[in-house]
Write a protein that holds these residues in place. Structure first.
Motif, PDB file in Angstrom:
ATOM      1  N   THR A 111      33.785  53.411 -32.177  1.00  0.00           N
ATOM      2  CA  THR A 111      34.441  52.787 -33.325  1.00  0.00           C
ATOM      3  C   THR A 111      33.355  52.303 -34.263  1.00  0.00           C
ATOM      4  O   THR A 111      32.243  51.976 -33.833  1.00  0.00           O
ATOM      5  N   LEU A 112      33.674  52.268 -35.536  1.00  0.00           N
ATOM      6  CA  LEU A 112      32.728  51.699 -36.491  1.00  0.00           C
ATOM      7  C   LEU A 112      33.479  50.973 -37.581  1.00  0.00           C
ATOM      8  O   LEU A 112      34.617  51.283 -37.903  1.00  0.00           O
ATOM      9  N   GLU A 113      32.809  49.954 -38.081  1.00  0.00           N
ATOM     10  CA  GLU A 113      33.341  49.148 -39.180  1.00  0.00           C
ATOM     11  C   GLU A 113      32.314  49.176 -40.300  1.00  0.00           C
ATOM     12  O   GLU A 113      31.118  48.982 -40.060  1.00  0.00           O
ATOM     13  N   LEU A 114      32.802  49.433 -41.507  1.00  0.00           N
ATOM     14  CA  LEU A 114      31.915  49.559 -42.662  1.00  0.00           C
ATOM     15  C   LEU A 114      31.839  48.266 -43.461  1.00  0.00           C
ATOM     16  O   LEU A 114      32.749  47.444 -43.421  1.00  0.00           O
ATOM     17  N   LEU A 115      30.769  48.131 -44.214  1.00  0.00           N
ATOM     18  CA  LEU A 115      30.634  47.014 -45.147  1.00  0.00           C
ATOM     19  C   LEU A 115      31.475  47.268 -46.392  1.00  0.00           C
ATOM     20  O   LEU A 115      32.161  46.381 -46.877  1.00  0.00           O
ATOM     21  N   VAL A 116      31.405  48.499 -46.903  1.00  0.00           N
ATOM     22  CA  VAL A 116      32.142  48.906 -48.102  1.00  0.00           C
ATOM     23  C   VAL A 116      33.076  50.040 -47.704  1.00  0.00           C
ATOM     24  O   VAL A 116      32.649  50.991 -47.041  1.00  0.00           O
ATOM     25  N   LEU A 146      33.561  62.881 -40.507  1.00  0.00           N
ATOM     26  CA  LEU A 146      33.196  61.778 -41.391  1.00  0.00           C
ATOM     27  C   LEU A 146      31.698  61.559 -41.317  1.00  0.00           C
ATOM     28  O   LEU A 146      31.141  61.444 -40.218  1.00  0.00           O
ATOM     29  N   ALA A 147      31.053  61.515 -42.465  1.00  0.00           N
ATOM     30  CA  ALA A 147      29.636  61.169 -42.549  1.00  0.00           C
ATOM     31  C   ALA A 147      29.552  59.819 -43.258  1.00  0.00           C
ATOM     32  O   ALA A 147      30.146  59.631 -44.319  1.00  0.00           O
ATOM     33  N   VAL A 148      28.843  58.882 -42.650  1.00  0.00           N
ATOM     34  CA  VAL A 148      28.756  57.524 -43.166  1.00  0.00           C
ATOM     35  C   VAL A 148      27.292  57.143 -43.344  1.00  0.00           C
ATOM     36  O   VAL A 148      26.474  57.387 -42.444  1.00  0.00           O
ATOM     37  N   ALA A 149      26.979  56.533 -44.464  1.00  0.00           N
ATOM     38  CA  ALA A 149      25.619  56.029 -44.679  1.00  0.00           C
ATOM     39  C   ALA A 149      25.339  54.937 -43.648  1.00  0.00           C
ATOM     40  O   ALA A 149      26.139  54.010 -43.491  1.00  0.00           O
ATOM     41  N   ARG A 150      24.238  55.060 -42.926  1.00  0.00           N
ATOM     42  CA  ARG A 150      23.911  54.081 -41.881  1.00  0.00           C
ATOM     43  C   ARG A 150      23.795  52.676 -42.460  1.00  0.00           C
ATOM     44  O   ARG A 150      24.159  51.713 -41.807  1.00  0.00           O
ATOM     45  N   GLY A 151      23.327  52.554 -43.672  1.00  0.00           N
ATOM     46  CA  GLY A 151      23.213  51.241 -44.309  1.00  0.00           C
ATOM     47  C   GLY A 151      24.551  50.605 -44.627  1.00  0.00           C
ATOM     48  O   GLY A 151      24.619  49.418 -44.918  1.00  0.00           O
ATOM     49  N   ASN A 152      25.639  51.377 -44.574  1.00  0.00           N
ATOM     50  CA  ASN A 152      26.978  50.859 -44.846  1.00  0.00           C
ATOM     51  C   ASN A 152      27.724  50.476 -43.559  1.00  0.00           C
ATOM     52  O   ASN A 152      28.858  50.041 -43.600  1.00  0.00           O
ATOM     53  N   ILE A 153      27.088  50.646 -42.409  1.00  0.00           N
ATOM     54  CA  ILE A 153      27.746  50.328 -41.139  1.00  0.00           C
ATOM     55  C   ILE A 153      27.531  48.855 -40.811  1.00  0.00           C
ATOM     56  O   ILE A 153      26.401  48.410 -40.642  1.00  0.00           O
ATOM     57  N   ARG A 154      28.625  48.126 -40.751  1.00  0.00           N
ATOM     58  CA  ARG A 154      28.551  46.719 -40.366  1.00  0.00           C
ATOM     59  C   ARG A 154      28.321  46.603 -38.864  1.00  0.00           C
ATOM     60  O   ARG A 154      27.494  45.856 -38.398  1.00  0.00           O
ATOM     61  N   ARG A 155      29.113  47.361 -38.100  1.00  0.00           N
ATOM     62  CA  ARG A 155      28.929  47.429 -36.648  1.00  0.00           C
ATOM     63  C   ARG A 155      29.574  48.716 -36.142  1.00  0.00           C
ATOM     64  O   ARG A 155      30.556  49.204 -36.700  1.00  0.00           O
ATOM     65  N   ALA A 156      28.968  49.226 -35.068  1.00  0.00           N
ATOM     66  CA  ALA A 156      29.487  50.425 -34.413  1.00  0.00           C
ATOM     67  C   ALA A 156      29.214  50.280 -32.924  1.00  0.00           C
ATOM     68  O   ALA A 156      28.202  49.702 -32.528  1.00  0.00           O
ATOM     69  N   LYS A 157      30.151  50.775 -32.111  1.00  0.00           N
ATOM     70  CA  LYS A 157      29.950  50.684 -30.665  1.00  0.00           C
ATOM     71  C   LYS A 157      30.719  51.769 -29.953  1.00  0.00           C
ATOM     72  O   LYS A 157      31.684  52.322 -30.481  1.00  0.00           O
TER      73      LYS A 157
END
Length: 191
Positions: A111-116, A146-157
């Motif tokens: 799971t991952l949660e984004l900042l934006v 889905l490709a996500v900018a690593r700098g936009n990841i708030r948390r992932a686990k």
């Protein structure tokens, strides 16, 4: 030794703590997985680490890291007032903070949660496809990639699944590595 670019990204106080302790734990044969500071009145500094040699993480590892970085933090004094230190392994359902975490656990559910928000959402769940220094990739439950900018990841686990448990057990059959933890319940005294 590990290069700073291979360390997890942190910001603010957590980045200062990570920068202060990472060289010490790396010299001891460990890798920093995450630094997290929680609480206001008496903050708790939580450190997650792995053994660099890939061996199971044990309580003795927690104790060694706790003593070493406790001394470093006493000198650096990043938190004014009383605080406590907790050192633990990353566990089975570990946070995904480094490129190697995304690579090593490709094929597992996360799971991952984004900042934006991206695509109108902040939270995603899917199978890890991999990552590089800039981008993490998942195959979502609907099959889309889905490709996500690593700098936009708030948390992932990682998500605890039977497949993850089996893969972890195969890698470390002799010990339950995710149970290793050492809490120092005494507050660090500040001058």
């Amino acid at each position: 030794m590990f290069l700073a670019t291979e360390r997890p990204q942190h910001e603010g106080l957590e980045a200062r703590i990570a920068d202060a302790i990472a060289p010490t734990i790396e010299h001891m044969g460990y890798e920093l997985v995450r630094v997290q500071v929680s609480g206001q009145a008496r903050p708790v500094v939580q450190i997650m680490a792995d053994r660099a040699d890939g061996a199971p993480f044990r309580v003795e590892d927690c104790e060694a890291i706790s003593h070493a970085i406790g001394a470093v933090l006493d000198v650096e004094d990043p938190i004014k007032g009383e605080w406590s230190l907790e050192v633990s392994s990353a566990g089975i359902d570990r946070p995904l903070t480094r490129t190697k975490d995304w690579t090593n656990y490709a094929g597992h559910l996360a799971t991952l949660e984004l900042l934006v928000p991206q695509e109108g959402r902040k939270r995603f769940r899917g199978i890890i496809l991999g990552a590089d220094a800039e981008t993490a990739r998942l195959r979502l439950e609907d099959g889309a990639e889905l490709a996500v900018a690593r700098g936009n990841i708030r948390r992932a686990k990682l998500v605890l699944t039977d497949e993850l448990i089996a893969a972890t057990a195969a890698a470390a059959p002799e010990e339950d590595a995710d149970e290793a933890s050492d809490e120092d319940p005494k507050p660090a005294r500040r001058n």
